[in-house]
Design a protein around this motif. Structure first.
Motif, PDB file in Angstrom:
ATOM      1  N   PRO A 181       0.809  -1.228   0.000  1.00 51.07           N
ATOM      2  CA  PRO A 181       0.000   0.000   0.000  1.00 51.07           C
ATOM      3  C   PRO A 181       0.839   1.274   0.000  1.00 51.07           C
ATOM      4  N   LEU A 182       2.001   1.252   0.664  1.00 51.91           N
ATOM      5  CA  LEU A 182       2.831   2.446   0.705  1.00 51.91           C
ATOM      6  C   LEU A 182       3.443   2.748  -0.666  1.00 51.91           C
ATOM      7  N   LEU A 183       3.859   1.708  -1.379  1.00 53.78           N
ATOM      8  CA  LEU A 183       4.398   1.916  -2.717  1.00 53.78           C
ATOM      9  C   LEU A 183       3.308   2.358  -3.691  1.00 53.78           C
ATOM     10  N   ILE A 184       2.107   1.820  -3.502  1.00 53.27           N
ATOM     11  CA  ILE A 184       0.988   2.235  -4.363  1.00 53.27           C
ATOM     12  C   ILE A 184       0.682   3.713  -4.159  1.00 53.27           C
ATOM     13  N   VAL A 185       0.598   4.145  -2.907  1.00 59.56           N
ATOM     14  CA  VAL A 185       0.271   5.549  -2.654  1.00 59.56           C
ATOM     15  C   VAL A 185       1.428   6.460  -3.071  1.00 59.56           C
ATOM     16  N   ALA A 186       2.658   5.958  -3.003  1.00 56.60           N
ATOM     17  CA  ALA A 186       3.791   6.761  -3.467  1.00 56.60           C
ATOM     18  C   ALA A 186       3.699   7.039  -4.958  1.00 56.60           C
ATOM     19  N   GLU A 187       3.187   6.070  -5.712  1.00 57.08           N
ATOM     20  CA  GLU A 187       3.053   6.237  -7.160  1.00 57.08           C
ATOM     21  C   GLU A 187       1.764   6.955  -7.546  1.00 57.08           C
ATOM     22  N   GLN A 188       0.679   6.688  -6.814  1.00 53.12           N
ATOM     23  CA  GLN A 188      -0.628   7.199  -7.209  1.00 53.12           C
ATOM     24  C   GLN A 188      -1.101   8.396  -6.378  1.00 53.12           C
ATOM     25  N   GLY A 189      -0.399   8.692  -5.286  1.00 52.81           N
ATOM     26  CA  GLY A 189      -0.868   9.734  -4.381  1.00 52.81           C
ATOM     27  C   GLY A 189      -1.018  11.092  -5.013  1.00 52.81           C
ATOM     28  N   ARG A 190      -0.166  11.385  -6.005  1.00 53.58           N
ATOM     29  CA  ARG A 190      -0.258  12.685  -6.659  1.00 53.58           C
ATOM     30  C   ARG A 190      -1.567  12.845  -7.419  1.00 53.58           C
ATOM     31  N   GLU A 191      -2.056  11.746  -7.974  1.00 55.42           N
ATOM     32  CA  GLU A 191      -3.324  11.782  -8.704  1.00 55.42           C
ATOM     33  C   GLU A 191      -4.509  11.673  -7.746  1.00 55.42           C
ATOM     34  N   TRP A 192      -4.370  10.814  -6.724  1.00 55.49           N
ATOM     35  CA  TRP A 192      -5.465  10.628  -5.777  1.00 55.49           C
ATOM     36  C   TRP A 192      -5.638  11.828  -4.852  1.00 55.49           C
ATOM     37  N   GLY A 193      -4.492  12.437  -4.500  1.00 50.41           N
ATOM     38  CA  GLY A 193      -4.476  13.423  -3.429  1.00 50.41           C
ATOM     39  C   GLY A 193      -3.912  12.765  -2.182  1.00 50.41           C
ATOM     40  N   TRP A 194      -2.891  13.367  -1.574  1.00 47.17           N
ATOM     41  CA  TRP A 194      -2.199  12.727  -0.461  1.00 47.17           C
ATOM     42  C   TRP A 194      -3.089  12.568   0.768  1.00 47.17           C
ATOM     43  N   GLY A 195      -4.146  13.369   0.852  1.00 54.09           N
ATOM     44  CA  GLY A 195      -5.049  13.256   1.986  1.00 54.09           C
ATOM     45  C   GLY A 195      -6.385  12.641   1.638  1.00 54.09           C
ATOM     46  N   SER A 196      -6.481  12.026   0.471  1.00 53.95           N
ATOM     47  CA  SER A 196      -7.738  11.415   0.042  1.00 53.95           C
ATOM     48  C   SER A 196      -8.022  10.142   0.836  1.00 53.95           C
ATOM     49  N   GLY A 197      -9.253   9.656   0.740  1.00 52.89           N
ATOM     50  CA  GLY A 197      -9.632   8.446   1.465  1.00 52.89           C
ATOM     51  C   GLY A 197      -8.794   7.245   1.080  1.00 52.89           C
ATOM     52  N   ARG A 198      -8.523   7.084  -0.210  1.00 53.25           N
ATOM     53  CA  ARG A 198      -7.717   5.945  -0.655  1.00 53.25           C
ATOM     54  C   ARG A 198      -6.290   6.027  -0.111  1.00 53.25           C
TER      55      ARG A 198
END
Length: 647
Positions: free
Chosen positions: A227-244
């Motif tokens: 999950p940490l690697l996923i959010v590192a790659e996708q967080g910019r699109e999702w938003g770092w404070g988003s629910g996902r």
């Protein structure tokens, strides 16, 4: 009458220069594949995604590879310590071949992501196992002579990757196969050659250990990192404070707690024994690798973007423009390697390298849209010199300080932390870059709007202005993946975009320089331990001979005594024992007597790190017998097993 046991000295495991170079050829081909794959695929990813109809999903192909390669790295290190290096380096090459073939046949972006995950499983072992094998066959002091070869491979792939990626991506088809698919197929013959060379020439004696495999720890590590690697790659699109993103943080934290519980429960058999971090060399090198990886990979990630967007270079041209960086890496590596081999001192090079990297990052923050390219290239060369003096000496220090039976886990852990730092750095710095970009470009356009030539260009080319502003102010990284439109629009109108990008990049490099200051402070705590003259395989062979009680390993030299006042026959002290046999440095210097095995170990001239980090064994380890002092003498807590020379 006692006879000399070759295993006790490790003579049967000592390799000639020619044998070492032959092994290096196979390992370098394997490393070349891993290093080349990262740059060649990223260059062609836009073309691949367009052809597979999955532009918006292309990041998952990168994320899948990153997840499996990162997670498998410590697994390879631990398992190869237990079962030997050869089967796992062959497995990693083999699975990389399978993954490459599958990637070449992908019919959708989802298939490509799945196949890249398979390929990543192989790539995870190529880097860490290659360095671990070098630790097995080459003594730490001599190892520096060969490090230039590996960094030359790394540097060459950094230049060759974009060149080949641009070539294959821009070619319609080759032999009836779509051009970009050859990016993966080209791996196959190189990997097969590496597989055959390693299978034929790599013969490292290994005694399998009775050891539980830490599957709970491995599973917990997966739960933590995925999950940490996923959010590192996708967080910019999702938003770092988003629910996902928050969900990923939570799962990762739970996985981290479970991992720590598992490692504590498994103790010596843990995937990553916690006691390793008690050793100063290991803990400093791991933390420094994470911080330096963050500053290094994260900061350098923006350089190709600068060359393409601001300087108008194609991916192929941008790769060639990075040549000064590569030459700097090779020069720094060769100079540091030869000096370490002559002097036996390594600590100064990571320190000087960190200073050079810090200076380069600061100078990068001063370049702008109108900075001459030659100045940027000089800074690249400075950065390369810093990298060349930093990367391999840190690994050499860790391998020298580690128990020879744990070279794999020590090497893979440092590689793992550097990779994680680079991943975090890339995520953070790209987020900073593209969050600043809209405002910086807007400010640049506002400043340019007062210039008469800019006003004239707006009136003459209004459609160009709309195209530039539409691409530049979206705040998305993907909007600038294709910069070809800058070649077709008016140069005066495009200039504010380049200024805005340069200003945003300057902030990124300043942040990287700030992180580099932290890395520099950390690396100052790296201790200087005398480099051993035994390879890992030789030290293990001598230890095995001592454990089996061979005559050469147990016969003490005549007229020698323990530094604690006892005879060597009664002492198994690392500094004055019998066994695998070495007297203290003072005794060794004053006595020419004793068995050949004892003499060989007396002249090994090195030390390993932490008396408190080595597991309790029923004999004196050979790596502890070499003349020198333990790094952490006196640091063990009262409940720890005391070093043998303290008993």
């Amino acid at each position: 009458m006692s006879t000399t046991a070759p295993a006790a000295t490790g003579d049967d495991t000592a390799l000639t220069h020619r044998q070492i170079v032959t092994i290096l050829v196979g390992l370098m081909m394997a490393m070349f594949l891993a290093a080349l794959d990262q740059t060649i695929v990223s260059t062609a990813m836009r073309t691949i995604a367009d052809d597979l109809g999955g532009f918006s999903l292309q990041a998952w192909a990168t994320t899948a590879f990153l997840i499996t390669s990162t997670i498998s790295t410590p697994l390879y290190g631990k398992l190869s310590d237990i079962y030997g290096r050869k089967p796992f380096i062959l497995f990693s090459i083999g699975i990389f071949i399978v993954g490459s073939v599958l990637c070449g046949t992908a019919g959708s972006i989802y298939q490509l992501a799945a196949y890249r995950a398979v390929q990543g499983i192989g790539a995870g072992g190529l880097f860490s196992l290659a360095f671990a094998i070098i630790g097995d066959v080459v003594p730490p002091r001599e190892r520096a002579k060969y490090q230039g070869y590996f960094l030359a491979v790394f540097g060459t792939s950094s230049v060759l990757g974009p060149v080949l990626g641009g070539f294959f991506a821009g070619t319609g088809d080759i032999l009836g196969v779509t051009g970009w698919r050859w990016i993966f197929y080209i791996n196959v013959p190189i990997a097969l050659a590496a597989f055959l060379v390693v299978m034929r020439v790599l013969h490292i004696p290994h005694r399998r250990q009775d050891h539980r495999i830490d599957w709970p720890g491995a599973l917990a590590l997966i739960v933590c990192l995925v999950p940490l690697l996923i959010v590192a790659e996708q967080g910019r699109e999702w938003g770092w404070g988003s629910g996902r993103s928050l969900l990923c943080y939570g799962i990762g934290f739970v996985g981290l707690i479970l991992f720590l519980v598992a490692e504590t429960a498994y103790k010596e058999e843990a995937l990553l024994p916690i006691r390793l971090f008690r050793g100063r060399t290991f803990s400093v090198a791991s933390i420094a690798s994470f911080v330096l990886g963050m500053a290094m990979f994260g900061g350098l990630l923006t350089l190709p973007l600068y060359l393409q967007i601001v300087k108008g270079a194609t991916p192929t041209e941008a790769g060639l423009m990075l040549l000064p960086l590569v030459l700097g890496i090779m020069t720094g590596s060769i100079v540091s390697g030869q000096t370490i081999a002559r002097t036996g001192r390594y600590r100064i090079f990571p320190i000087v390298g960190s200073v050079l990297m810090l200076a380069a990052l600061f100078l990068f923050s001063r370049i702008g849209a109108d900075t001459p390219l030659w100045r940027t290239m000089l800074i690249m060369a400075l950065m390369g010199l810093g990298l060349g003096g930093n990367m391999q000496p840190v690994i050499t220090a860790v391998q020298n300080a580690a128990n020879p039976r744990e070279i794999g886990v020590a090497t893979s852990t440092v590689t793992f932390f550097r990779s994680m730092g680079g991943t975090l750095g890339a995520a953070v710095f790209l987020s900073v870059l593209f969050s600043l970009l809209p405002d910086k470009i807007k400010s640049a356009f506002t400043s340019a709007s007062t210039a008469p030539e800019f006003r004239a260009a707006v009136q003459a080319h209004p459609q160009d202005l709309q195209k530039i502003q539409g691409a530049a102010t979206s705040g998305s990284a993907s909007s600038l993946n294709d910069t070809s439109f800058l070649d077709s629009v008016n140069a005066t109108l495009a200039h504010p975009l380049k200024v805005g990008f340069s200003d945003s990049m300057s902030v990124v490099f300043m942040v990287a320089a700030g992180i580099m200051v932290v890395g520099f402070v950390i690396i100052l705590f790296l201790p200087e331990i005398p480099l051993r003259s035994m390879s890992g395989a030789q030290a293990r062979a001598a230890e095995d001979a001592a454990a089996s009680g061979s005559p050469a390993a147990t016969t003490p030299p005549a007229n020698s005594s323990s530094p604690n006042g006892g005879s060597t026959a009664a002492s198994s002290s690392p500094n004055g024992g019998s066994a695998a046999g070495s007297s203290s440095p003072a005794v060794a210097a004053s006595s020419n007597g004793g068995s050949p095995a004892t003499a060989a170990l007396e002249t090994a001239g090195g030390a390993h790190e932490a008396a408190e980090t080595a597991p309790a064994v029923d004999h004196t380890p050979a790596h502890a017998v070499e003349a020198g002092a333990h790094e952490a003498d006196g640091e063990a807590s009262p409940t720890d097993v005391p070093p043998r020379h303290a008993r």
